[in-house]
Design an enzyme around this catalytic site. Structure first.
Site, mmCIF file in Angstrom:
data_model
loop_
_atom_site.group_PDB
_atom_site.id
_atom_site.type_symbol
_atom_site.label_atom_id
_atom_site.label_comp_id
_atom_site.label_asym_id
_atom_site.label_seq_id
_atom_site.Cartn_x
_atom_site.Cartn_y
_atom_site.Cartn_z
ATOM 1 N N ALA A 30 55.785 2.222 67.453
ATOM 2 C CA ALA A 30 56.622 1.950 66.280
ATOM 3 C C ALA A 30 57.957 1.312 66.687
ATOM 4 O O ALA A 30 58.414 0.340 66.072
ATOM 5 C CB ALA A 30 56.861 3.238 65.495
ATOM 6 N N ASN A 73 53.912 8.792 73.277
ATOM 7 C CA ASN A 73 52.504 9.164 73.088
ATOM 8 C C ASN A 73 51.621 7.939 72.920
ATOM 9 O O ASN A 73 50.407 8.013 73.127
ATOM 10 C CB ASN A 73 52.351 10.035 71.836
ATOM 11 C CG ASN A 73 52.566 11.506 72.126
ATOM 12 O OD1 ASN A 73 52.467 11.941 73.266
ATOM 13 N ND2 ASN A 73 52.871 12.259 71.086
ATOM 14 N N ARG A 117 38.266 15.169 62.511
ATOM 15 C CA ARG A 117 38.771 15.980 63.614
ATOM 16 C C ARG A 117 38.952 17.431 63.181
ATOM 17 O O ARG A 117 38.726 18.349 63.956
ATOM 18 C CB ARG A 117 40.105 15.414 64.081
ATOM 19 C CG ARG A 117 39.905 14.100 64.783
ATOM 20 C CD ARG A 117 41.199 13.444 65.141
ATOM 21 N NE ARG A 117 40.920 12.266 65.943
ATOM 22 C CZ ARG A 117 41.837 11.485 66.460
ATOM 23 N NH1 ARG A 117 43.117 11.746 66.263
ATOM 24 N NH2 ARG A 117 41.509 10.441 67.177
HETATM 25 P P1 ADP Z 1 55.049 6.412 67.787
HETATM 26 O O1 ADP Z 1 53.594 6.429 68.059
HETATM 27 O O2 ADP Z 1 55.402 6.898 66.434
HETATM 28 O O3 ADP Z 1 55.676 5.108 68.151
HETATM 29 P P2 ADP Z 1 55.597 7.666 70.378
HETATM 30 O O4 ADP Z 1 55.410 9.087 70.724
HETATM 31 O O5 ADP Z 1 54.646 6.689 70.954
HETATM 32 O O6 ADP Z 1 55.681 7.539 68.777
HETATM 33 O O7 ADP Z 1 57.045 7.209 70.850
HETATM 34 C C1 ADP Z 1 58.217 7.915 70.516
HETATM 35 C C2 ADP Z 1 59.246 7.725 71.624
HETATM 36 O O8 ADP Z 1 60.539 8.181 71.179
HETATM 37 C C3 ADP Z 1 58.927 8.526 72.891
HETATM 38 O O9 ADP Z 1 58.892 7.665 74.006
HETATM 39 C C4 ADP Z 1 60.072 9.544 72.958
HETATM 40 O O10 ADP Z 1 60.409 9.896 74.284
HETATM 41 C C5 ADP Z 1 61.200 8.810 72.262
HETATM 42 N N1 ADP Z 1 62.256 9.708 71.751
HETATM 43 C C6 ADP Z 1 62.071 10.896 71.122
HETATM 44 N N2 ADP Z 1 63.245 11.460 70.801
HETATM 45 C C7 ADP Z 1 64.219 10.619 71.249
HETATM 46 C C8 ADP Z 1 65.651 10.656 71.252
HETATM 47 N N3 ADP Z 1 66.343 11.699 70.730
HETATM 48 N N4 ADP Z 1 66.328 9.612 71.800
HETATM 49 C C9 ADP Z 1 65.651 8.574 72.350
HETATM 50 N N5 ADP Z 1 64.302 8.503 72.397
HETATM 51 C C10 ADP Z 1 63.591 9.492 71.863
#
Ligand code: ADP
Length: 449
Positions: free
Chosen positions: A15, A42, A281
């Site tokens: 995203a 993720n 699932r």
């Molecule tokens: P999506 O599939 O919705 O894109 P992901 O899990 O692939 O979600 O990616 C979300 C990312 O945001 C992860 O790499 C996570 O480490 C990062 N993240 C989560 N919280 C924070 C934060 N407080 N500041 C910066 N990055 C963050």
């Protein structure tokens, strides 16, 4: 790291990366802040594909699909609890999202099917890479080309509003040091909270004992940050358990739905099938949890292995048991050999006659399990995905507790709630990151115009 950008994007999963590219291409100057030492979240772990309907890739395989069927099957799979506005935007923009990726050289021209879907709509690369890593690596390259900076080990700790209540920036810890970055727009792309014991305790204490497939950074930061400034959350108790997770080794490995989509079956400790392996699932997890051993074996053959490249990866991690014959496989798994052999004979008859009398399975029946060697992976359910999250509208604008738009605040991906109802369909989360990531980038540009 500068003090001022047009838009701060928090998170570097699908995203975040997609919204950054879209925003940059519309003339904005974004920055991506990622708290972990590595990018991708993720999304890096996603393996099934990206669901989309009415694509040319489908037509080339003779699959006539429609947005309406995609909508209906997702709605049924989600217990009819999906937000209709989001689901409508999602399904009707899925095909365009595939085209947009293709126009950027990201080609998803192989198709598979996931649980709960009646048609092949999970688009994935023909190459060996699983979709998540493939998408992330390609997007990183594209972002580098257009000069979008990404900072890792940059944890956003607060969202800042001006006196009029509009977003004006964020506070961030960069390698331990506090900084303020000003920006009139913020896109939350922080992912879900499957790895947060704190939020699980609050919303689903009954799940605290489960392991998770999520990376350690999936702690729901974006939800907490936005809630703190008045955002509305919804469906937080709707948490998906993934049925087929290998968890006998210290690291948990999600065994992708494509293994079943390409023909694998599930058997219990007796060597007997117990479910339609391609039910949703939710249902398949419940069926495994209902077994005395609360675990099952995925059984497949060389024909399936050749169709699912991820199996080579699982094998490299020592998760796959292989044998020359079903009898030998059963012996290795300490199942009754005659029972397992009989299960395979019955299953191959079901494939041949296109009729699964026992469990009514109708998909993932394109090949019999008859090509040696034979394989097994031991699996059990684990926490996989958090359906709930921030309340957004179809413009990816975050809504406050009274349902009003929060000026300058956008969100996309797993941090948001509502699209999936009580059960996310495999292949819909990558699709969500692309469809709503693009939308967040577009609407940030509209907002700042
Ligand atoms: P999506 O599939 O919705 O894109 P992901 O899990 O692939 O979600 O990616 C979300 C990312 O945001 C992860 O790499 C996570 O480490 C990062 N993240 C989560 N919280 C924070 C934060 N407080 N500041 C910066 N990055 C963050």
């Amino acid at each position: 790291l500068k003090e001022q950008y047009d838009v701060v994007i928090i998170g570097s999963g699908g995203a975040g990366l997609v919204s950054a590219l879209q925003a940059r291409e519309l003339g904005l100057r974004p920055v991506i802040l990622e708290k972990m030492p590595t990018v991708g979240g993720n999304t890096m772990r996603a393996s099934s594909g990206m669901n989309a309907a009415e694509t040319n890739i489908q037509l080339r395989e003779g699959i006539v699909d429609s947005f309406a069927e995609f909508y209906q099957e997702t709605y049924q799979g989600g217990g009819r609890l999906n937000d209709p506005e989001l689901l409508n935007y999602f399904t009707t923009h899925s095909g365009q999202a595939i085209d947009w990726l293709r126009s950027h050289g990201i080609i998803l021209n192989d198709l598979t099917i996931t649980g709960g879907m009646k048609k092949k709509r999970a688009h994935r690369p023909k190459s060996t890479a699983p979709i998540g890593a493939f998408l992330v690596n390609n997007l990183l390259w594209l972002l580098d080309q257009v000069g979008v900076p990404i900072f890792t080990q940059a944890t956003v700790t607060e969202l800042l509003k001006d006196d009029a209540g509009k977003i004006k920036g964020v506070n961030v810890q960069v390698a331990g040091e506090p900084k303020t970055i000003f920006a009139p727009a913020v896109i939350l792309a922080t992912g879900g909270f499957g790895a947060s014991k704190q939020l699980l305790k609050r919303y689903r204490p009954d799940l605290l004992a489960y392991k998770t497939t999520n990376h350690v950074g999936a702690t729901g930061d974006g939800i907490i940050l936005a809630e703190h400034i008045g955002a509305q959350v919804l469906q937080m108790e709707m948490i998906q358990i993934h049925p087929t997770v290998q968890q006998d080794t210290p690291h948990t490995y999600l065994i992708g739905e494509a293994v079943r989509g390409e023909g694998a079956i599930l058997v219990d400790q007796q060597g007997v099938r117990f479910t339609n392996e391609l039910g949703t699932r939710k249902v398949v997890s419940e069926q495994i949890t209902a077994l005395p051993e609360q675990a099952a074996y995925l059984i497949f053959d060389q024909g399936v292995k050749e169709r699912v490249k991820a199996i080579d990866f699982y094998a490299s991690k020592g998760l796959v048991v292989s044998a020359a014959t079903p009898i030998e496989l059963a012996q290795k798994l300490q199942l009754d050999p005659t029972v397992l052999a009989d299960t395979l004979i019955q299953w191959n008859t079901a494939v041949e006659t296109k009729r699964d009398v026992k469990f009514g399975r109708t998909t993932g029946m394109q090949r019999k399990l008859e090509k040696a060697p034979y394989y097994a992976i031991h699996v059990a359910p684990a926490i996989h995905y958090t359906m709930g999250g921030l309340h957004i509208n179809e413009k990816a604008q975050v809504l406050d507790q009274s349902g009003n738009i929060m000026a300058g605040l956008f969100a996309a991906g797993e941090v948001t709630g509502g699209l999936h109802g009580n059960n996310r369909i495999g292949g819909n989360s990558i699709a969500e990151t692309v469809v709503f990531g693009r939308q967040a980038g577009q609407q940030a540009a509209v907002y700042l115009a």
